[in-house]
Design an enzyme around this catalytic site. Structure first.
Site, PDB file in Angstrom:
ATOM      1  N   ALA A 312      43.829   5.917   9.485  1.00 42.54           N
ATOM      2  CA  ALA A 312      44.602   4.959  10.280  1.00 42.54           C
ATOM      3  C   ALA A 312      43.727   4.195  11.260  1.00 42.54           C
ATOM      4  CB  ALA A 312      45.703   5.692  11.037  1.00 42.54           C
ATOM      5  N   GLU A 316      40.149  -0.427   7.086  1.00 40.78           N
ATOM      6  CA  GLU A 316      39.423  -0.576   5.832  1.00 40.78           C
ATOM      7  C   GLU A 316      39.788  -1.871   5.092  1.00 40.78           C
ATOM      8  OE1 GLU A 316      43.219   1.531   5.152  1.00 40.78           O
ATOM      9  OE2 GLU A 316      41.518   1.878   6.469  1.00 40.78           O
ATOM     10  N   ASP A 358      24.900 -40.950   8.822  1.00 42.40           N
ATOM     11  CA  ASP A 358      24.582 -42.332   8.498  1.00 42.40           C
ATOM     12  C   ASP A 358      25.652 -43.217   9.128  1.00 42.40           C
ATOM     13  OD1 ASP A 358      23.407 -44.531   7.427  1.00 42.40           O
ATOM     14  OD2 ASP A 358      24.038 -44.160   5.371  1.00 42.40           O
ATOM     15  N   ASN A 732      44.309   0.101  16.373  1.00 45.66           N
ATOM     16  CA  ASN A 732      43.837   1.332  15.753  1.00 45.66           C
ATOM     17  C   ASN A 732      43.244   2.287  16.788  1.00 45.66           C
ATOM     18  OD1 ASN A 732      44.633   0.117  13.427  1.00 45.66           O
ATOM     19  ND2 ASN A 732      42.628   0.009  12.481  1.00 45.66           N
ATOM     20  N   GLU A 735      46.022   4.150  18.362  1.00 45.23           N
ATOM     21  CA  GLU A 735      46.494   5.306  17.574  1.00 45.23           C
ATOM     22  C   GLU A 735      45.579   6.516  17.809  1.00 45.23           C
ATOM     23  OE1 GLU A 735      47.004   4.194  13.449  1.00 45.23           O
ATOM     24  OE2 GLU A 735      47.551   2.165  14.032  1.00 45.23           O
ATOM     25  N   ASN A 772      49.923   2.527  10.150  1.00 42.91           N
ATOM     26  CA  ASN A 772      48.806   1.794   9.563  1.00 42.91           C
ATOM     27  C   ASN A 772      49.279   0.828   8.477  1.00 42.91           C
ATOM     28  OD1 ASN A 772      45.899   1.487   9.529  1.00 42.91           O
ATOM     29  ND2 ASN A 772      45.954   2.373   7.475  1.00 42.91           N
ATOM     30  N   THR A 775      51.898  -2.118  10.330  1.00 47.25           N
ATOM     31  CA  THR A 775      51.427  -3.045  11.369  1.00 47.25           C
ATOM     32  C   THR A 775      50.092  -3.706  11.061  1.00 47.25           C
ATOM     33  OG1 THR A 775      50.318  -1.264  12.605  1.00 47.25           O
ATOM     34  CG2 THR A 775      52.624  -1.708  13.125  1.00 47.25           C
ATOM     35  N   ASP A 776      49.323  -3.192  10.085  1.00 51.21           N
ATOM     36  CA  ASP A 776      47.987  -3.735   9.862  1.00 51.21           C
ATOM     37  C   ASP A 776      47.979  -5.020   9.047  1.00 51.21           C
ATOM     38  OD1 ASP A 776      46.741  -1.902  11.410  1.00 51.21           O
ATOM     39  OD2 ASP A 776      45.411  -1.137   9.853  1.00 51.21           O
TER      40      ASP A 776
END
Length: 944
Positions: A312, A316, A358, A732, A735, A772, A775-776
């Site tokens: 969690a 990753e 230019d 994270n 947690e 995880n 909410t991720d």
């Protein structure tokens, strides 16, 4: 070169096609035409081309085989953290079987389900990134000009077939191996194939014997580029049946190197993995020692907690989310006419500190218009703008009627339109050009002047010496249709042209070019230049001494006709775009081949430099050593009359000074500078194939304002990457701290006294994994499409050494994570009896569910915090509908996991009443208010 399969379509002349074609470099052109069943003048018919494409396949090199779907799915499980979860599932199943626990192995089932869901999310995210990149590749597909059925058309290079008749000119990429049919002053860059640094001269004459690759002067090869001249060639090999294809078959697959941003995020992931695994081990040991764990079930619970905590806490999914956000951002930029060819270029784009560009077509409209013509007898004004040939030719404000002046102006415009490779076409009232805009200006002006087009119709072109950046002029040989006499028409830089002239046209007669007349002509040029006009002189001569072909020696004793003043009006959006770039701390540097006075005037009008500023010329640059060059580029923003090697020196000097350089270009000679720059920007409309290949970004509208908009977009993308990193990492860490502090202070919080469990935890294993999962992914992805919250153009460019996550950001991440943990544990304490806060009356299941819900809501509130490091969360609060949709979905899922009996069993939750929900919401919101307080202090310190 390998031979391709025999062609099915019958050749044009009915002769059979030799299936084993010999080396085309030693075969006469007529025989190559016969063998390939084509026509050296008309090319293939569209029907023949389509048939051959079906037989031979597309003109592409073999690419790495597409990874099958099953491998992509399997790859989602190839991660050390996933291995830990699968091990945890197996351990949980083993414990359930050994102990004979009644019912289903809920923990094992839930963990396995979360692993599968995580894999599905990762697969979907990677698929979106792959599809987005594939769509961008389609936007930058190469094209080639061919003759099919006698019609000159542009086709995708992948659709070229053997027998196609290529029409090539300066700046084109050669998209297939081909045998030359004709060539004029043709030079080809073959360094990518042969390693030769200089351009190779090409001619259609057949070789007498086989030669090495670099000596086949009558052949063109796929992957090379035309640097000068024109030519036509018959395609003899496509795709893997080319010389570069033969090389490709010998190459092994190369490994793509990660970008600096990807490397930094990977390093963060590895660092977090080590730290969190260490913390997980400490937590497990602490639980075992503090709570006296001795049973197998207790050890299994502790092990599952440690694994779940590690999984969690480590985001990753960062690489996949990063790719999705970059690809979405790049697609958004493509819809705004800025095609970024590689995702990693976005990192550099947002950090650009200098934009070198230019003038023509980028800062201006690229609709060159002749507005004045000066000849020996006077001056005329030409009205009308753009490419529609509507306007008047005026002398002193009245229609031109003076016979002598009229004859001279007709000669200037008519001869300029004859010494010309541009085309002017009209379709449904829309006038368009093909070719150089400056050349097209003569075609348009000739259409406005009665008699100029009539003069043009008298002649048929026989030969030409094309314009090059070194010669600064071009000449064409024409034959008069009525009597067969020859004429040479030349146009180019007036100073260059006047050196080749010995006479001048005055009315209907030709007189010697005296010193006085030469000074008058040069004064005319100076007058136009000071008025910011681009000048092109026009001259002619009889071609009776030529042999029917044109050589540079024939460009002598010319008759000077006059000079045209051409202007390219600035784009309306450029001036405010330059002001915006300056506000963002980005310098704009003009690098042009125009006269210094013209360049300085346009730069001043656009606000690029202060009025009165001067330009530095190429001749002045040649006198500077490297130290002088570095000093010059620090203070000079306008460079004029520069050659391609000057552009490269300017870019190198800026980079040596520590600047991140974006460089625009359109011609083949711009390619080295574009490749050397941090961000090479090619013109999509006027740019050559070579520049588009060398560049990292392509402007589909050739507009400078699009570059500035792309810099803004690049900064927004980098900001959004910071947002989801800030959100994921702080959540994270919240947690991890919740579990760690909850275990250490379990007794003080009332957890130990409220439970008869072997191991007492503030959150269950399945609850941690649920957080995880919920909410991720969704909120993090939604942040990737967040609109601009802070004014990204109000700050200086990001330096090359600046990190995405700096020390200040880490402090904010840890601060937010700690507030989350405290709010979560305080909620648990509030509902449990015997804790630090006033005694609660609820069971451990209810208190733990409340803490679990508080942590989920705290992370959802944290999405609002993470949108800016300084601005209040209420600024543009509802600007991102996708973020609110992801938050709404997360709330519904949390309601379900708390209130639905089936999910209660799976995740160890208990129903909450309205009071509980209100407390959870209020405690979770502390994350928002604490961060708002921090931002107030940050803004106050910034003001000081």
């Amino acid at each position: 070169m390998d031979n391709q399969a025999p062609l099915d379509p019958a050749p044009i002349d009915g002769a059979p096609i030799d299936p084993c074609m010999p080396d085309p470099s030693v075969v006469d052109v007529a025989e190559v035409v016969r063998l390939l069943g084509t026509d050296a003048t008309l090319g293939l018919t569209p029907k023949d081309a389509a048939g051959r494409l079906a037989v031979d396949g597309p003109n592409e090199l073999n690419v790495t085989a597409t990874t099958p779907t099953w491998r992509k799915v399997l790859a989602q499980f190839q991660d050390p953290l996933i291995y830990l979860l699968l091990t945890a599932t197996a351990v949980s199943l083993g414990a359930w079987a050994i102990e004979g626990t009644p019912g289903l192995p809920v923990d094992a089932i839930v963990i396995a389900a979360i692993v599968v869901l995580n894999a599905v999310l990762g697969f979907v995210q990677e698929s979106k990134a792959d599809n987005a990149v594939a769509a961008l590749a389609g936007l930058t597909a190469a094209s080639s000009t061919v003759l099919r059925g006698g019609e000159l058309i542009t086709v995708p290079s992948r659709s070229l077939v053997r027998g196609d008749l290529l029409a090539l000119s300066e700046g084109d990429s050669v998209a297939a191996d081909a045998r030359l049919v004709s060539a004029k002053s043709l030079l080809v860059e073959e360094a990518s194939l042969t390693g030769e640094s200089g351009a190779v001269s090409k001619e259609a004459r057949t070789l007498t014997e086989p030669a090495a690759l670099g000596e086949r002067r009558d052949m063109l090869f796929k992957g090379t580029a035309v640097s000068q001249g024109v030519g036509r060639a018959i395609v003899t090999g496509t795709g893997m049946h080319t010389e570069v294809g033969a090389i490709a078959t010998m190459l092994e697959s190369t490994v793509a190197h990660p970008t600096p941003l990807q490397s930094e995020i990977s390093a963060i992931g590895r660092m977090l993995s080590r730290v969190v695994i260490a913390i997980a081990v400490v937590v497990m040991l602490t639980i075992v020692l503090v709570q006296g764990v001795s049973t197998p079930a207790g050890f299994v619970t502790v092990f599952l907690l440690g694994v779940s905590l590690a999984v969690a806490a480590v985001p990753e999914g960062l690489p996949a989310i990063l790719s999705v956000i970059l690809s979405i951002g790049v697609q958004r930029m493509a819809r705004r006419n800025a095609v970024v060819k590689n995702l990693k270029s976005v990192e550099t784009l947002g950090s650009a500190s200098v934009i070198c560009c230019d003038k023509t077509g980028t800062l201006t409209r690229n609709e060159m218009t002749i507005q004045r013509v000066l000849t020996a007898s006077g001056r005329v004004d030409v009205t009308g703008v753009g490419y529609r040939p509507l306007g008047d030719v005026l002398h002193d404000g009245e229609p031109l009627t003076d016979p002598a002046l009229l004859a001279e102006v007709q000669l200037v415009l008519g001869a300029g339109a004859l010494a010309n490779n541009a085309r002017l076409t009209e379709h449904d009232g829309d006038w368009r050009i093909q070719g150089d805009p400056t050349e097209a200006a003569f075609l348009v002006a000739a259409g406005k002047l009665k008699g100029a087009n009539v003069n043009m119709a008298r002649f048929a072109r026989v030969d030409e010496i094309p314009f090059t950046s070194d010669r600064k002029m071009m000449s064409t040989l024409h034959q008069e249709r009525s009597d067969g006499s020859l004429r040479i028409f030349s146009k180019g830089a007036p100073d260059v042209l006047l050196r080749l002239c010995s006479k001048v046209q005055v009315g209907g007669v030709v007189v010697p070019l005296t010193d006085q007349l030469r000074r008058q002509a040069l004064d005319d040029v100076q007058e136009l230049t000071e008025q910011a006009y681009r000048t092109l002189g026009v001259a002619y001569s009889r071609g009776d001494e030529t042999t029917g072909s044109l050589a540079e020696d024939d460009e002598r004793d010319l008759i000077y006709a006059g000079v045209a003043g051409i202007i390219d009006p600035p784009r309306a959006a450029v001036k405010p775009a330059i002001a915006e770039a300056h506000r963002a701390g980005v310098r704009v540097v003009m690098i042009t081949g125009d006269h210094p006075v013209t360049a300085a005037r346009i730069a001043s009008d656009l606000g690029l430099v202060e009025p009165g500023a001067t330009a530095l010329s190429g001749l002045e640059l040649d006198r500077l050593d490297e130290d002088g060059m570095r000093a010059a580029v620090r203070t000079t923003s306008v460079f004029a009359r520069v050659s391609p090697h000057h552009k490269l020196r300017i870019v190198d000097a800026l980079q040596t000074n520590g600047d991140i350089v974006a460089m625009t270009g359109d011609g083949v000679n711009d390619a080295p500078a574009l490749k050397s720059a941090d961000i090479g920007v090619a013109m999509g409309i006027t740019g050559t194939e070579v520049t588009r290949e060398a560049a990292k970004m392509i402007l589909l509208d050739d507009n400078f304002a699009t570059i500035v908009a792309a810099v803004r977009a690049g900064r927004v993308i980098l900001d959004n990457i910071k947002k989801f990193l800030r959100y994921l990492l702080s959540s994270n860490i919240g947690e991890v701290l919740t579990v760690f502090l909850g275990v250490i202070f379990a007794g003080a919080l009332g957890l130990t006294g409220a439970s008869s469990e072997t191991v007492v935890l503030p959150l269950l294993v399945t609850q941690i994994l649920w957080i995880n999962l919920v909410t991720d992914s969704g909120p993090a992805l939604a942040m990737g499409v967040d609109p601009e919250i802070d004014d990204v153009m109000a700050r200086s460019p990001r330096g090359p050494g600046d990190r995405v996550i700096d020390g200040r950001m880490w402090v904010g991440i840890l601060y937010t994570g700690l507030v989350m943990a405290v709010a979560t544990l305080a909620t648990i304490d509030l509902f449990l009896p015997g804790g630090l806060l006033p005694a609660g009356r609820d069971s451990l299941a209810v208190a733990r569910t409340a803490g679990f819900t508080t942590l989920v809501f705290a992370q959802l509130f944290n999405t609002l915090n993470a949108r800016s490091a300084r601005s209040t969360a209420f600024h543009r609060l509802f600007a991102n509908r996708w973020l609110w949709a992801s938050l709404g979905l997360a709330v519904l899922l949390q309601l379900a996991v708390v209130e639905l009996p089936l999910l209660q069993t799976a995740f160890g939750t208990a129903s909450l009443d309205v009071w509980h929900w209100a407390i959870c919401l209020g405690m979770a919101s502390l994350v928002l208010w604490a961060e708002e307080l921090r931002k107030v202090l940050v803004r106050a310190l910034a003001r000081r």
